[in-house]
Design a protein around this motif. Structure first.
Motif, PDB file in Angstrom:
ATOM      1  N   ASP A   1      47.186 -10.148  22.560  1.00 23.82           N
ATOM      2  CA  ASP A   1      46.490 -10.034  21.270  1.00 23.82           C
ATOM      3  C   ASP A   1      47.126  -8.981  20.380  1.00 23.82           C
ATOM      4  N   GLY A   2      48.452  -8.913  20.389  1.00 21.55           N
ATOM      5  CA  GLY A   2      49.175  -7.986  19.530  1.00 21.55           C
ATOM      6  C   GLY A   2      49.256  -6.554  20.035  1.00 21.55           C
ATOM      7  N   LYS A   3      48.631  -6.245  21.166  1.00 21.80           N
ATOM      8  CA  LYS A   3      48.672  -4.883  21.718  1.00 21.80           C
ATOM      9  C   LYS A   3      49.627  -4.840  22.898  1.00 21.80           C
ATOM     10  N   GLN A   4      50.441  -3.786  22.951  1.00 23.38           N
ATOM     11  CA  GLN A   4      51.412  -3.635  24.035  1.00 23.38           C
ATOM     12  C   GLN A   4      50.776  -2.947  25.232  1.00 23.38           C
ATOM     13  N   TYR A   5      51.070  -3.494  26.424  1.00 27.63           N
ATOM     14  CA  TYR A   5      50.628  -2.912  27.690  1.00 27.63           C
ATOM     15  C   TYR A   5      51.851  -2.671  28.560  1.00 27.63           C
ATOM     16  N   ASN A   6      51.946  -1.472  29.117  1.00 31.90           N
ATOM     17  CA  ASN A   6      53.042  -1.133  30.023  1.00 31.90           C
ATOM     18  C   ASN A   6      52.579  -1.309  31.465  1.00 31.90           C
ATOM     19  N   VAL A   7      53.428  -1.895  32.276  1.00 34.29           N
ATOM     20  CA  VAL A   7      53.089  -2.136  33.682  1.00 34.29           C
ATOM     21  C   VAL A   7      53.108  -0.797  34.418  1.00 34.29           C
ATOM     22  N   GLN A   8      51.992  -0.473  35.091  1.00 33.37           N
ATOM     23  CA  GLN A   8      51.866   0.776  35.835  1.00 33.37           C
ATOM     24  C   GLN A   8      52.076   0.584  37.335  1.00 33.37           C
ATOM     25  N   ARG A   9      51.776  -0.615  37.815  1.00 37.68           N
ATOM     26  CA  ARG A   9      51.872  -0.897  39.246  1.00 37.68           C
ATOM     27  C   ARG A   9      52.050  -2.394  39.436  1.00 37.68           C
ATOM     28  N   VAL A  10      52.848  -2.776  40.432  1.00 37.69           N
ATOM     29  CA  VAL A  10      53.082  -4.187  40.753  1.00 37.69           C
ATOM     30  C   VAL A  10      52.767  -4.391  42.237  1.00 37.69           C
ATOM     31  N   VAL A  11      51.937  -5.399  42.507  1.00 41.42           N
ATOM     32  CA  VAL A  11      51.620  -5.752  43.887  1.00 41.42           C
ATOM     33  C   VAL A  11      51.969  -7.221  44.077  1.00 41.42           C
ATOM     34  N   GLU A  12      52.771  -7.494  45.091  1.00 39.02           N
ATOM     35  CA  GLU A  12      53.114  -8.884  45.426  1.00 39.02           C
ATOM     36  C   GLU A  12      52.137  -9.386  46.475  1.00 39.02           C
ATOM     37  N   TYR A  13      51.569 -10.558  46.229  1.00 32.06           N
ATOM     38  CA  TYR A  13      50.776 -11.211  47.263  1.00 32.06           C
ATOM     39  C   TYR A  13      51.716 -12.160  47.975  1.00 32.06           C
ATOM     40  N   LYS A  14      52.087 -11.803  49.199  1.00 33.69           N
ATOM     41  CA  LYS A  14      53.092 -12.584  49.910  1.00 33.69           C
ATOM     42  C   LYS A  14      52.770 -12.719  51.386  1.00 33.69           C
ATOM     43  N   PRO A  15      51.900 -13.674  51.693  1.00 32.81           N
ATOM     44  CA  PRO A  15      51.673 -13.940  53.109  1.00 32.81           C
ATOM     45  C   PRO A  15      52.941 -14.519  53.731  1.00 32.81           C
ATOM     46  N   ASN A  16      53.261 -14.076  54.899  1.00 33.28           N
ATOM     47  CA  ASN A  16      54.447 -14.546  55.618  1.00 33.28           C
ATOM     48  C   ASN A  16      55.723 -14.373  54.787  1.00 33.28           C
ATOM     49  N   ASN A  17      55.759 -13.307  53.977  1.00 38.00           N
ATOM     50  CA  ASN A  17      56.903 -12.975  53.107  1.00 38.00           C
ATOM     51  C   ASN A  17      57.256 -14.057  52.100  1.00 38.00           C
ATOM     52  N   GLU A  18      56.285 -14.863  51.693  1.00 35.80           N
ATOM     53  CA  GLU A  18      56.493 -15.865  50.651  1.00 35.80           C
ATOM     54  C   GLU A  18      55.568 -15.521  49.485  1.00 35.80           C
ATOM     55  N   VAL A  19      56.141 -15.095  48.357  1.00 37.27           N
ATOM     56  CA  VAL A  19      55.343 -14.644  47.217  1.00 37.27           C
ATOM     57  C   VAL A  19      54.553 -15.821  46.647  1.00 37.27           C
ATOM     58  N   ILE A  20      53.222 -15.602  46.479  1.00 38.56           N
ATOM     59  CA  ILE A  20      52.392 -16.652  45.869  1.00 38.56           C
ATOM     60  C   ILE A  20      51.843 -16.211  44.515  1.00 38.56           C
ATOM     61  N   ALA A  21      51.784 -14.903  44.251  1.00 34.34           N
ATOM     62  CA  ALA A  21      51.305 -14.395  42.964  1.00 34.34           C
ATOM     63  C   ALA A  21      51.609 -12.897  42.881  1.00 34.34           C
ATOM     64  N   TYR A  22      51.464 -12.357  41.664  1.00 29.78           N
ATOM     65  CA  TYR A  22      51.650 -10.925  41.443  1.00 29.78           C
ATOM     66  C   TYR A  22      50.385 -10.359  40.802  1.00 29.78           C
ATOM     67  N   MET A  23      50.067  -9.115  41.152  1.00 30.28           N
ATOM     68  CA  MET A  23      48.993  -8.387  40.479  1.00 30.28           C
ATOM     69  C   MET A  23      49.643  -7.190  39.793  1.00 30.28           C
ATOM     70  N   LEU A  24      49.387  -7.055  38.507  1.00 32.39           N
ATOM     71  CA  LEU A  24      49.904  -5.936  37.733  1.00 32.39           C
ATOM     72  C   LEU A  24      48.735  -5.070  37.314  1.00 32.39           C
ATOM     73  N   GLU A  25      48.916  -3.777  37.329  1.00 36.03           N
ATOM     74  CA  GLU A  25      47.911  -2.863  36.807  1.00 36.03           C
ATOM     75  C   GLU A  25      48.444  -2.260  35.518  1.00 36.03           C
ATOM     76  N   VAL A  26      47.591  -2.259  34.508  1.00 43.84           N
ATOM     77  CA  VAL A  26      47.954  -1.704  33.205  1.00 43.84           C
ATOM     78  C   VAL A  26      46.832  -0.798  32.719  1.00 43.84           C
ATOM     79  N   MET A  27      47.192   0.194  31.944  1.00 43.96           N
ATOM     80  CA  MET A  27      46.196   1.081  31.334  1.00 43.96           C
ATOM     81  C   MET A  27      45.614   0.371  30.119  1.00 43.96           C
ATOM     82  N   THR A  28      44.293   0.529  29.935  1.00 47.06           N
ATOM     83  CA  THR A  28      43.639  -0.100  28.769  1.00 47.06           C
ATOM     84  C   THR A  28      43.133   0.951  27.826  1.00 47.06           C
TER      85      THR A  28
END
Length: 124
Positions: A97-124
C-alpha cells in the motif's frame, strides 16, 4: 515429484486466496565485483509476490520470546510468502500500500529440507 508437493500447493493456494500482491525488492550482490567494499551499488531485482500479513499480539510475542530465547519487538508483523524464484534475505524490502517495509527476520519452513514457504518479520 517431491514429498511435500501437496503442502507446497496448499501454501500457495491459501496465500494467494487470503493475501495481497506486494512489490518485493530482492537485493542481489554484484557478481564477481573485485572490490565489493568500494561503493559498487548492489543490484535490486523487483518481483510481484503474494503475501499474507498477520499482526502479532502480546501473547504471541511472549510465546515466541519464551520458545526462542530472544527478544522480539512489540510492533512487528509476520508475513508469509510461498516458494518464490529467489531466497528472501535481510537486506530485502517490499512495498505494501505504498509503504516500505524492511525484512527483519527470515524463517524457512522446510520439513525434510524441502522449503514449502517463508515467514518474514517486519516492523510496523
Amino acid at each position: 515429484m517431491g514429498v511435500f508437493d501437496r503442502q507446497i500447493a496448499s501454501a500457495l493456494r491459501l496465500i494467494k486466496k487470503n493475501g495481497m500482491k506486494c512489490t518485493y525488492h530482492s537485493v542481489q550482490a554484484i557478481p564477481d565485483s573485485p572490490q565489493e567494499w568500494n561503493g559498487d551499488d548492489p543490484i535490486t531485482v523487483q518481483y510481484e509476490v503474494d503475501m499474507v500479513f498477520i499482526p502479532v499480539d502480546r501473547v504471541d510475542r511472549d510465546t515466541q520470546v519464551y520458545r526462542e530465547y530472544q527478544d522480539v519487538p512489540l510492533n512487528f508483523t509476520q508475513c508469509y510468502i510461498p516458494i518464490v524464484p529467489f531466497v528472501p534475505k535481510l537486506k530485502d524490502y517490499f512495498f505494501r500500500d505504498g509503504k516500505q517495509y524492511n525484512v527483519q527476520r527470515v524463517v524457512e519452513y522446510k520439513p525434510n529440507n524441502e522449503v514449502i514457504a517463508y515467514m518474514l518479520e517486519v516492523m510496523t
